[in-house]
Motif scaffolding. Structure first.
Motif, PDB file in Angstrom:
ATOM      1  N   VAL A   8       0.875  -1.165   0.000  1.00  0.00           N
ATOM      2  CA  VAL A   8       0.000   0.000   0.000  1.00  0.00           C
ATOM      3  C   VAL A   8       0.915   1.219   0.000  1.00  0.00           C
ATOM      4  O   VAL A   8       1.604   1.492   0.975  1.00  0.00           O
ATOM      5  CB  VAL A   8      -0.944   0.012   1.231  1.00  0.00           C
ATOM      6  CG1 VAL A   8      -1.835   1.238   1.200  1.00  0.00           C
ATOM      7  CG2 VAL A   8      -1.762  -1.260   1.273  1.00  0.00           C
ATOM      8  N   LYS A   9       0.919   1.926  -1.117  1.00  0.00           N
ATOM      9  CA  LYS A   9       1.896   2.978  -1.354  1.00  0.00           C
ATOM     10  C   LYS A   9       1.989   3.990  -0.215  1.00  0.00           C
ATOM     11  O   LYS A   9       3.071   4.380   0.182  1.00  0.00           O
ATOM     12  CB  LYS A   9       1.577   3.673  -2.671  1.00  0.00           C
ATOM     13  CG  LYS A   9       2.658   4.609  -3.129  1.00  0.00           C
ATOM     14  CD  LYS A   9       2.384   5.133  -4.515  1.00  0.00           C
ATOM     15  CE  LYS A   9       3.528   5.999  -4.972  1.00  0.00           C
ATOM     16  NZ  LYS A   9       3.367   6.479  -6.317  1.00  0.00           N
ATOM     17  N   ASP A  10       0.863   4.408   0.342  1.00  0.00           N
ATOM     18  CA  ASP A  10       0.893   5.421   1.393  1.00  0.00           C
ATOM     19  C   ASP A  10       1.396   4.880   2.724  1.00  0.00           C
ATOM     20  O   ASP A  10       1.765   5.643   3.603  1.00  0.00           O
ATOM     21  CB  ASP A  10      -0.506   6.032   1.566  1.00  0.00           C
ATOM     22  CG  ASP A  10      -0.946   6.801   0.328  1.00  0.00           C
ATOM     23  OD1 ASP A  10      -0.065   7.276  -0.413  1.00  0.00           O
ATOM     24  OD2 ASP A  10      -2.166   6.907   0.099  1.00  0.00           O
ATOM     25  N   ARG A 101      14.157  -4.367   2.547  1.00  0.00           N
ATOM     26  CA  ARG A 101      13.580  -5.516   1.865  1.00  0.00           C
ATOM     27  C   ARG A 101      13.144  -5.085   0.471  1.00  0.00           C
ATOM     28  O   ARG A 101      12.691  -3.961   0.272  1.00  0.00           O
ATOM     29  CB  ARG A 101      12.374  -6.002   2.666  1.00  0.00           C
ATOM     30  CG  ARG A 101      11.753  -7.251   2.143  1.00  0.00           C
ATOM     31  CD  ARG A 101      10.781  -7.817   3.187  1.00  0.00           C
ATOM     32  NE  ARG A 101      10.057  -8.899   2.546  1.00  0.00           N
ATOM     33  CZ  ARG A 101       8.770  -8.880   2.291  1.00  0.00           C
ATOM     34  NH1 ARG A 101       8.035  -7.854   2.660  1.00  0.00           N
ATOM     35  NH2 ARG A 101       8.188  -9.880   1.689  1.00  0.00           N
ATOM     36  N   VAL A 102      13.264  -5.986  -0.502  1.00  0.00           N
ATOM     37  CA  VAL A 102      12.810  -5.719  -1.868  1.00  0.00           C
ATOM     38  C   VAL A 102      11.469  -6.416  -2.059  1.00  0.00           C
ATOM     39  O   VAL A 102      11.347  -7.614  -1.804  1.00  0.00           O
ATOM     40  CB  VAL A 102      13.823  -6.242  -2.913  1.00  0.00           C
ATOM     41  CG1 VAL A 102      13.327  -5.935  -4.322  1.00  0.00           C
ATOM     42  CG2 VAL A 102      15.190  -5.620  -2.693  1.00  0.00           C
ATOM     43  N   VAL A 103      10.463  -5.652  -2.483  1.00  0.00           N
ATOM     44  CA  VAL A 103       9.120  -6.203  -2.703  1.00  0.00           C
ATOM     45  C   VAL A 103       8.647  -5.869  -4.116  1.00  0.00           C
ATOM     46  O   VAL A 103       9.150  -4.953  -4.749  1.00  0.00           O
ATOM     47  CB  VAL A 103       8.095  -5.667  -1.664  1.00  0.00           C
ATOM     48  CG1 VAL A 103       8.451  -6.120  -0.262  1.00  0.00           C
ATOM     49  CG2 VAL A 103       7.979  -4.159  -1.737  1.00  0.00           C
ATOM     50  N   VAL A 104       7.647  -6.613  -4.559  1.00  0.00           N
ATOM     51  CA  VAL A 104       7.032  -6.390  -5.869  1.00  0.00           C
ATOM     52  C   VAL A 104       5.991  -5.285  -5.730  1.00  0.00           C
ATOM     53  O   VAL A 104       5.267  -5.220  -4.747  1.00  0.00           O
ATOM     54  CB  VAL A 104       6.365  -7.693  -6.371  1.00  0.00           C
ATOM     55  CG1 VAL A 104       5.657  -7.457  -7.692  1.00  0.00           C
ATOM     56  CG2 VAL A 104       7.386  -8.797  -6.496  1.00  0.00           C
ATOM     57  N   VAL A 105       5.937  -4.424  -6.740  1.00  0.00           N
ATOM     58  CA  VAL A 105       4.937  -3.363  -6.783  1.00  0.00           C
ATOM     59  C   VAL A 105       3.868  -3.780  -7.783  1.00  0.00           C
ATOM     60  O   VAL A 105       4.204  -4.192  -8.886  1.00  0.00           O
ATOM     61  CB  VAL A 105       5.588  -2.033  -7.225  1.00  0.00           C
ATOM     62  CG1 VAL A 105       4.557  -0.946  -7.399  1.00  0.00           C
ATOM     63  CG2 VAL A 105       6.660  -1.616  -6.250  1.00  0.00           C
ATOM     64  N   PRO A 106       2.588  -3.747  -7.506  1.00  0.00           N
ATOM     65  CA  PRO A 106       1.921  -3.254  -6.317  1.00  0.00           C
ATOM     66  C   PRO A 106       1.568  -4.338  -5.305  1.00  0.00           C
ATOM     67  O   PRO A 106       1.019  -4.037  -4.256  1.00  0.00           O
ATOM     68  CB  PRO A 106       0.644  -2.630  -6.886  1.00  0.00           C
ATOM     69  CG  PRO A 106       0.289  -3.511  -8.034  1.00  0.00           C
ATOM     70  CD  PRO A 106       1.630  -3.965  -8.605  1.00  0.00           C
ATOM     71  N   ARG A 152       9.627  -3.581 -11.623  1.00  0.00           N
ATOM     72  CA  ARG A 152       8.441  -3.348 -10.776  1.00  0.00           C
ATOM     73  C   ARG A 152       8.694  -3.799  -9.337  1.00  0.00           C
ATOM     74  O   ARG A 152       7.939  -4.578  -8.766  1.00  0.00           O
ATOM     75  CB  ARG A 152       7.207  -4.046 -11.369  1.00  0.00           C
ATOM     76  CG  ARG A 152       6.681  -3.393 -12.610  1.00  0.00           C
ATOM     77  CD  ARG A 152       5.363  -3.965 -13.123  1.00  0.00           C
ATOM     78  NE  ARG A 152       4.503  -4.539 -12.117  1.00  0.00           N
ATOM     79  CZ  ARG A 152       4.096  -5.825 -12.128  1.00  0.00           C
ATOM     80  NH1 ARG A 152       4.488  -6.643 -13.075  1.00  0.00           N
ATOM     81  NH2 ARG A 152       3.300  -6.276 -11.191  1.00  0.00           N
ATOM     82  N   THR A 153       9.793  -3.309  -8.759  1.00  0.00           N
ATOM     83  CA  THR A 153      10.129  -3.616  -7.378  1.00  0.00           C
ATOM     84  C   THR A 153      10.333  -2.319  -6.609  1.00  0.00           C
ATOM     85  O   THR A 153      10.381  -1.232  -7.194  1.00  0.00           O
ATOM     86  CB  THR A 153      11.415  -4.468  -7.266  1.00  0.00           C
ATOM     87  OG1 THR A 153      12.508  -3.753  -7.855  1.00  0.00           O
ATOM     88  CG2 THR A 153      11.241  -5.814  -7.940  1.00  0.00           C
ATOM     89  N   HIS A 154      10.449  -2.454  -5.293  1.00  0.00           N
ATOM     90  CA  HIS A 154      10.656  -1.293  -4.427  1.00  0.00           C
ATOM     91  C   HIS A 154      11.459  -1.758  -3.218  1.00  0.00           C
ATOM     92  O   HIS A 154      11.130  -2.764  -2.605  1.00  0.00           O
ATOM     93  CB  HIS A 154       9.310  -0.728  -3.984  1.00  0.00           C
ATOM     94  CG  HIS A 154       9.383   0.652  -3.411  1.00  0.00           C
ATOM     95  ND1 HIS A 154       8.257   1.320  -3.007  1.00  0.00           N
ATOM     96  CD2 HIS A 154      10.410   1.479  -3.161  1.00  0.00           C
ATOM     97  CE1 HIS A 154       8.602   2.510  -2.537  1.00  0.00           C
ATOM     98  NE2 HIS A 154       9.899   2.620  -2.620  1.00  0.00           N
ATOM     99  N   VAL A 155      12.517  -1.026  -2.884  1.00  0.00           N
ATOM    100  CA  VAL A 155      13.286  -1.309  -1.668  1.00  0.00           C
ATOM    101  C   VAL A 155      12.638  -0.510  -0.546  1.00  0.00           C
ATOM    102  O   VAL A 155      12.563   0.718  -0.610  1.00  0.00           O
ATOM    103  CB  VAL A 155      14.774  -0.927  -1.815  1.00  0.00           C
ATOM    104  CG1 VAL A 155      15.521  -1.176  -0.519  1.00  0.00           C
ATOM    105  CG2 VAL A 155      15.405  -1.695  -2.958  1.00  0.00           C
ATOM    106  N   ILE A 156      12.142  -1.230   0.452  1.00  0.00           N
ATOM    107  CA  ILE A 156      11.426  -0.582   1.542  1.00  0.00           C
ATOM    108  C   ILE A 156      12.089  -0.902   2.881  1.00  0.00           C
ATOM    109  O   ILE A 156      12.876  -1.842   2.980  1.00  0.00           O
ATOM    110  CB  ILE A 156       9.931  -1.022   1.589  1.00  0.00           C
ATOM    111  CG1 ILE A 156       9.827  -2.525   1.834  1.00  0.00           C
ATOM    112  CG2 ILE A 156       9.217  -0.605   0.321  1.00  0.00           C
ATOM    113  CD1 ILE A 156       8.422  -2.994   2.145  1.00  0.00           C
ATOM    114  N   SER A 157      11.760  -0.122   3.867  1.00  0.00           N
ATOM    115  CA  SER A 157      12.231  -0.383   5.224  1.00  0.00           C
ATOM    116  C   SER A 157      11.402  -1.527   5.792  1.00  0.00           C
ATOM    117  O   SER A 157      10.181  -1.505   5.740  1.00  0.00           O
ATOM    118  CB  SER A 157      12.068   0.874   6.074  1.00  0.00           C
ATOM    119  OG  SER A 157      12.384   0.589   7.417  1.00  0.00           O
ATOM    120  N   SER A 158      12.081  -2.525   6.338  1.00  0.00           N
ATOM    121  CA  SER A 158      11.363  -3.661   6.921  1.00  0.00           C
ATOM    122  C   SER A 158      11.305  -3.522   8.444  1.00  0.00           C
ATOM    123  O   SER A 158      10.788  -4.401   9.119  1.00  0.00           O
ATOM    124  CB  SER A 158      12.027  -4.975   6.522  1.00  0.00           C
ATOM    125  OG  SER A 158      13.359  -5.016   6.968  1.00  0.00           O
TER     126      SER A 158
END
Length: 161
Positions: A8-10, A101-106, A152-158
């Motif tokens: 969830v982008k937000d 962590r690397v996740v798939v978008v969306p 279509r990935t995103h590195v996010i804080s886990s």
């Protein structure tokens, strides 16, 4: 991130640039250690102990073959390392240490082997040209790099999970 693990982008906290940089340094330090046995093995294979170098003379053929084979093997090791860890764990040891962590978008799920391969080999090859990937990451609010956009990935804080 929501409870059902959907992206969830937000609600997602992008991985901070400095954390990604430190994670990359950790991963490349690990790779440097892994490359030592590879170098020794290739050096033994080409039997360079018998090769003599003379000043002003052309380098022996074995040296060129060693350089080419080391370049190929190091590149393969690099791509296999990142592809394997992203596909299996969603993060390399460096990213895990930095709570990334690397996740798939969306969808927000695990990357998987094919997407991980595309992200690493195709995406980072294009991204690395003239530091385009870094520039893209610095100007985007979500901090997605060019290889993230391609795969279509995103590195996010886990850390907030």
């Amino acid at each position: 991130m929501s409870e059902n693990s959907l992206y969830v982008k937000d609600e997602v906290v992008p991985g901070k640039v400095w954390r990604r940089l430190v994670a990359s340094l950790i991963d490349h330090a690990i790779l440097a250690v892994l490359m030592i046995p590879t170098s020794n093995l290739l050096g033994s294979f080409f039997n360079l102990r018998d090769v003599t170098l003379q000043q002003g003379a052309e380098l022996p053929r074995e040296i060129y073959l060693l350089i080419v084979s080391m370049t190929i093997s190091f590149t393969a090791l690099l791509y296999c390392y990142f592809t394997f860890f992203h596909a299996l764990k969603g993060a390399t040891p460096g990213k895990m240490a930095m709570s990334l962590r690397v996740v798939v978008v969306p969808e927000g799920g695990n990357v998987g082997p094919l997407r991980s391969f595309v992200r690493e080999v195709i995406g980072k090859s294009i991204s690395g040209c003239f530091l385009i990937g870094l520039i893209v990451m610095l100007i985007r609010k979500d901090r997605r790099s060019l290889h993230d956009l391609i795969a279509r990935t995103h590195v996010i804080s886990s850390a907030n999970r």
